[in-house]
Design a protein around this motif. Structure first.
Motif, short mmCIF file in Angstrom:
data_model
loop_
_atom_site.label_atom_id
_atom_site.label_comp_id
_atom_site.label_asym_id
_atom_site.label_seq_id
_atom_site.Cartn_x
_atom_site.Cartn_y
_atom_site.Cartn_z
N TYR A 13 -6.96 11.87 8.73
CA TYR A 13 -6.36 10.98 7.74
C TYR A 13 -6.59 9.56 8.22
N ARG A 14 -7.21 8.74 7.38
CA ARG A 14 -7.52 7.35 7.74
C ARG A 14 -6.95 6.39 6.72
N VAL A 15 -6.43 5.27 7.21
CA VAL A 15 -5.95 4.19 6.36
C VAL A 15 -6.63 2.91 6.84
N ARG A 16 -7.19 2.19 5.88
CA ARG A 16 -7.82 0.89 6.19
C ARG A 16 -6.96 -0.21 5.57
N TYR A 17 -6.74 -1.25 6.36
CA TYR A 17 -5.91 -2.36 5.88
C TYR A 17 -6.29 -3.63 6.62
N ARG A 18 -5.79 -4.74 6.13
CA ARG A 18 -5.94 -6.02 6.83
C ARG A 18 -4.69 -6.85 6.59
N ILE A 19 -4.51 -7.85 7.43
CA ILE A 19 -3.26 -8.62 7.46
C ILE A 19 -3.57 -10.12 7.42
N LYS A 20 -2.64 -10.85 6.81
CA LYS A 20 -2.76 -12.31 6.78
C LYS A 20 -1.36 -12.90 6.88
N THR A 21 -1.14 -13.76 7.87
CA THR A 21 0.15 -14.43 8.00
C THR A 21 0.14 -15.68 7.12
N SER A 22 1.33 -16.21 6.85
CA SER A 22 1.44 -17.37 5.95
C SER A 22 0.77 -18.62 6.52
N ASP A 23 0.68 -18.72 7.84
CA ASP A 23 0.05 -19.91 8.43
C ASP A 23 -1.45 -19.73 8.68
N SER A 24 -2.01 -18.60 8.27
CA SER A 24 -3.43 -18.35 8.46
C SER A 24 -4.18 -18.53 7.14
N GLU A 25 -5.38 -19.06 7.24
CA GLU A 25 -6.20 -19.26 6.05
C GLU A 25 -7.05 -18.04 5.72
N ILE A 26 -7.34 -17.21 6.73
CA ILE A 26 -8.23 -16.07 6.51
C ILE A 26 -7.53 -14.76 6.85
#
Length: 161
Positions: free
Chosen positions: A97-110
């Protein structure tokens, strides 16, 4: 044993339990108070929202400027034959079972790079116990989903503002 002796034993047991450091599991400290879950609606999304709400994290839309944005990209399940018997019948399977995700904090542009959580389990198979093995596979898939949710939550927990 009279009432006073029973009461004394109960108090003694309570003191022993509390002195050993036993306590109920409470909320987990997360440095974010608002999180946006974006992307695809996956089978784990509902349970992830429950865990976040339990830990006093508000789930908001991306337009409300959340402190952390989590984009769920995809999930996939896979089943492979692990071993065969001498007669060529399947004896063991391996499921993924695989899950792909990404994260962005409020102070990050990318966005962060794509992250992958992968869980896997092996289980034996028998044609003579088909219904039982199907149920075992279903339970293993659910356990892997819960494991992936826990892993994702733990990764969110260690992110600092």
């Amino acid at each position: 044993m009279n009432f006073i002796q029973k009461k004394l034993i109960a108090i003694l047991l309570l003191l022993v339990i509390t002195s050993c450091g036993f306590h109920l599991r409470g909320m987990t400290e997360i440095s974010f108070k608002t999180i946006s879950l974006e992307g695809k609606e996956l089978s784990l999304t509902k349970n992830l929202k429950k865990i976040l709400n339990t830990n006093k994290v508000a789930i908001v839309s991306s337009t409300e400027n959340p402190e952390l944005r989590v984009e769920l990209l995809s999930e996939e399940s896979e089943k492979r034959i692990l071993s065969l018997s001498g007669q060529g019948l399947v004896r063991e399977f391996e499921i993924f079972y695989r899950v792909r995700y990404r994260i962005k904090t409020s102070d990050s542009e990318i966005w962060s790079q794509e992250n992958i959580i992968e869980t896997r389990k092996d289980f034996t198979y028998s044609d003579s116990n088909l219904i039982g093995k199907e149920e075992e596979e279903r339970q293993l898939n659910e356990a892997m989903r819960i494991e992936a949710i826990t892993s994702l939550f733990n990764q969110i927990q260690v992110i600092k503002k």
